[in-house]
Design a protein around this motif. Structure first.
Motif, PDB file in Angstrom:
ATOM      1  N   ARG A 140       0.715  -0.651   0.426  1.00 32.22           N
ATOM      2  CA  ARG A 140       0.040  -0.454  -0.100  1.00 32.22           C
ATOM      3  C   ARG A 140       0.760   1.036   0.048  1.00 32.22           C
ATOM      4  O   ARG A 140       0.261   2.361  -0.737  1.00 32.22           O
ATOM      5  CB  ARG A 140      -0.818   0.090   1.399  1.00 32.22           C
ATOM      6  CG  ARG A 140      -2.062  -0.472   1.257  1.00 32.22           C
ATOM      7  CD  ARG A 140      -3.310  -0.785   2.024  1.00 32.22           C
ATOM      8  NE  ARG A 140      -2.691  -0.327   3.870  1.00 32.22           N
ATOM      9  CZ  ARG A 140      -3.376  -1.573   4.021  1.00 32.22           C
ATOM     10  NH1 ARG A 140      -2.873  -2.700   3.816  1.00 32.22           N
ATOM     11  NH2 ARG A 140      -1.921  -1.287   5.370  1.00 32.22           N
ATOM     12  N   ASP A 141       1.990   1.189   0.641  1.00 29.25           N
ATOM     13  CA  ASP A 141       2.984   2.329   0.442  1.00 29.25           C
ATOM     14  C   ASP A 141       3.831   2.749  -0.456  1.00 29.25           C
ATOM     15  O   ASP A 141       3.499   3.775  -0.813  1.00 29.25           O
ATOM     16  CB  ASP A 141       4.014   2.404   2.095  1.00 29.25           C
ATOM     17  CG  ASP A 141       3.547   2.631   3.246  1.00 29.25           C
ATOM     18  OD1 ASP A 141       1.989   3.055   3.533  1.00 29.25           O
ATOM     19  OD2 ASP A 141       3.894   1.685   4.288  1.00 29.25           O
ATOM     20  N   SER A 186       2.147   1.642  -3.728  1.00 27.66           N
ATOM     21  CA  SER A 186       1.537   2.367  -3.965  1.00 27.66           C
ATOM     22  C   SER A 186       1.192   3.418  -3.985  1.00 27.66           C
ATOM     23  O   SER A 186       1.018   4.186  -5.829  1.00 27.66           O
ATOM     24  CB  SER A 186      -0.271   1.284  -4.101  1.00 27.66           C
ATOM     25  OG  SER A 186      -0.481   1.925  -2.598  1.00 27.66           O
ATOM     26  N   GLY A 187       0.936   4.280  -2.564  1.00 28.53           N
ATOM     27  CA  GLY A 187       1.355   5.730  -2.929  1.00 28.53           C
ATOM     28  C   GLY A 187       2.708   6.373  -3.873  1.00 28.53           C
ATOM     29  O   GLY A 187       2.097   7.658  -4.002  1.00 28.53           O
ATOM     30  N   ASN A 232      -4.070   6.484  -5.109  1.00 31.23           N
ATOM     31  CA  ASN A 232      -3.204   6.336  -4.421  1.00 31.23           C
ATOM     32  C   ASN A 232      -2.020   6.856  -3.640  1.00 31.23           C
ATOM     33  O   ASN A 232      -1.669   6.003  -2.167  1.00 31.23           O
ATOM     34  CB  ASN A 232      -2.975   4.573  -4.770  1.00 31.23           C
ATOM     35  CG  ASN A 232      -3.941   3.886  -5.298  1.00 31.23           C
ATOM     36  OD1 ASN A 232      -5.055   3.822  -4.411  1.00 31.23           O
ATOM     37  ND2 ASN A 232      -3.472   2.280  -5.906  1.00 31.23           N
ATOM     38  N   GLU A 237      -2.507   7.896  -0.602  1.00 34.09           N
ATOM     39  CA  GLU A 237      -2.817   6.234   0.746  1.00 34.09           C
ATOM     40  C   GLU A 237      -2.262   7.010   2.206  1.00 34.09           C
ATOM     41  O   GLU A 237      -2.668   6.723   3.502  1.00 34.09           O
ATOM     42  CB  GLU A 237      -3.028   5.281  -0.033  1.00 34.09           C
ATOM     43  CG  GLU A 237      -3.885   4.290   0.787  1.00 34.09           C
ATOM     44  CD  GLU A 237      -3.855   3.095  -0.104  1.00 34.09           C
ATOM     45  OE1 GLU A 237      -3.755   1.457  -0.080  1.00 34.09           O
ATOM     46  OE2 GLU A 237      -4.911   2.642  -1.356  1.00 34.09           O
ATOM     47  N   ARG A 242      -1.972  10.410   7.037  1.00 33.04           N
ATOM     48  CA  ARG A 242      -3.150  10.025   7.902  1.00 33.04           C
ATOM     49  C   ARG A 242      -3.351  11.880   8.505  1.00 33.04           C
ATOM     50  O   ARG A 242      -1.442  12.112   8.825  1.00 33.04           O
ATOM     51  CB  ARG A 242      -1.798   9.221   9.332  1.00 33.04           C
ATOM     52  CG  ARG A 242      -1.994   8.035   8.462  1.00 33.04           C
ATOM     53  CD  ARG A 242      -1.681   6.644   8.881  1.00 33.04           C
ATOM     54  NE  ARG A 242      -2.354   6.730  11.159  1.00 33.04           N
ATOM     55  CZ  ARG A 242      -4.044   6.254  10.480  1.00 33.04           C
ATOM     56  NH1 ARG A 242      -3.938   5.993   8.992  1.00 33.04           N
ATOM     57  NH2 ARG A 242      -4.425   6.125  11.699  1.00 33.04           N
ATOM     58  N   PRO A 256      -6.750   8.588   8.544  1.00 34.09           N
ATOM     59  CA  PRO A 256      -6.580   8.357   6.846  1.00 34.09           C
ATOM     60  C   PRO A 256      -7.278   8.980   6.489  1.00 34.09           C
ATOM     61  O   PRO A 256      -8.027   9.323   6.580  1.00 34.09           O
ATOM     62  CB  PRO A 256      -7.084   6.761   6.605  1.00 34.09           C
ATOM     63  CG  PRO A 256      -7.123   6.006   7.647  1.00 34.09           C
ATOM     64  CD  PRO A 256      -7.215   6.743   8.551  1.00 34.09           C
ATOM     65  N   SER A 287      -9.246   8.901   3.706  1.00 31.10           N
ATOM     66  CA  SER A 287     -10.152   9.391   3.362  1.00 31.10           C
ATOM     67  C   SER A 287     -11.555   9.062   3.728  1.00 31.10           C
ATOM     68  O   SER A 287     -12.287   9.199   3.480  1.00 31.10           O
ATOM     69  CB  SER A 287      -9.841   7.747   2.981  1.00 31.10           C
ATOM     70  OG  SER A 287      -9.268   6.726   3.746  1.00 31.10           O
TER      71      SER A 287
END
Length: 188
Positions: free
Chosen positions: A25-26, A28-29, A38, A41, A44, A53, A55
């Motif tokens: 995930r990290d 992909s950002g 992304n 993502e 925070r 987050p 989002s």
């Protein structure tokens, strides 16, 4: 005894998979050229007394190839969102526009590519630390079993070797993920 070893290895595998998923995930950002939701993502935001987050405080959109926008739902959090994006270490410079935070995606210069590769390296190192922490927990469980005389020292050695092999596999997967991401970043 072997069933207990398999249970331990299954638990450690599940936890190490979680560490890899977090790294995925990290990474992909870290987008190389185009704007992508992304990208934000890992951000925070300090909101309502805790870190949440991005989002959860606004919706992220891609109005054009080199621009992201965050429509913040609570007007009072616009400054916090702007600050969180700026401080996330992504090299982005957001600007508030009413309840919307505009995030222009800079053209990738060689310096920016190097910066992104460094950020990917930091994420990978955090992933390795997470995997090693899981290994440490597994080794502690093995030592506890041995101290309680539930397993012999020979079994302890076999179990420890199994945990170490598992750890080595996951560290290699982290290194492979980092190498792939660095190749993607360096691609012009």
């Amino acid at each position: 005894m072997p069933a207990e070893l398999n249970d331990l290895l299954d638990d450690l595998t599940r936890r190490m998979d979680g560490a890899l998923e977090s790294l995925r995930r990290d990474l992909s950002g870290l987008r190389s050229g185009r704007a992508s939701p992304n990208l934000l993502e890992p951000v925070r935001v300090e909101a309502y007394g805790s870190e949440v987050p991005l989002s959860q405080v606004g919706s992220i959109a891609v109005p054009e190839a080199r621009m992201l926008t965050v429509s913040v739902w609570d007007r009072g959090l616009v400054g916090a969102v702007e600050r969180a994006i700026r401080d996330a270490g992504l090299g982005l410079n957001p600007a508030a526009d009413g309840q919307t935070v505009r995030v222009p995606i800079p053209q990738l210069t060689e310096e920016r590519r190097t910066e992104l590769a460094r950020a990917a390296g930091r994420y990978a190192e955090n992933g390795k630390i997470a995997v090693r922490n899981v290994r440490r927990d597994g080794m502690d469980q093995i030592k506890t079993h041995e101290k309680k005389s539930e397993i012999s020292q020979d079994d302890m050695k076999v179990w420890s070797d199994g945990v170490q092999k598992l750890t080595d596999q996951y560290i290699k997967r982290v290194d492979d993920m980092l190498a792939d991401k660095e190749r993607e970043i360096k691609q012009v």
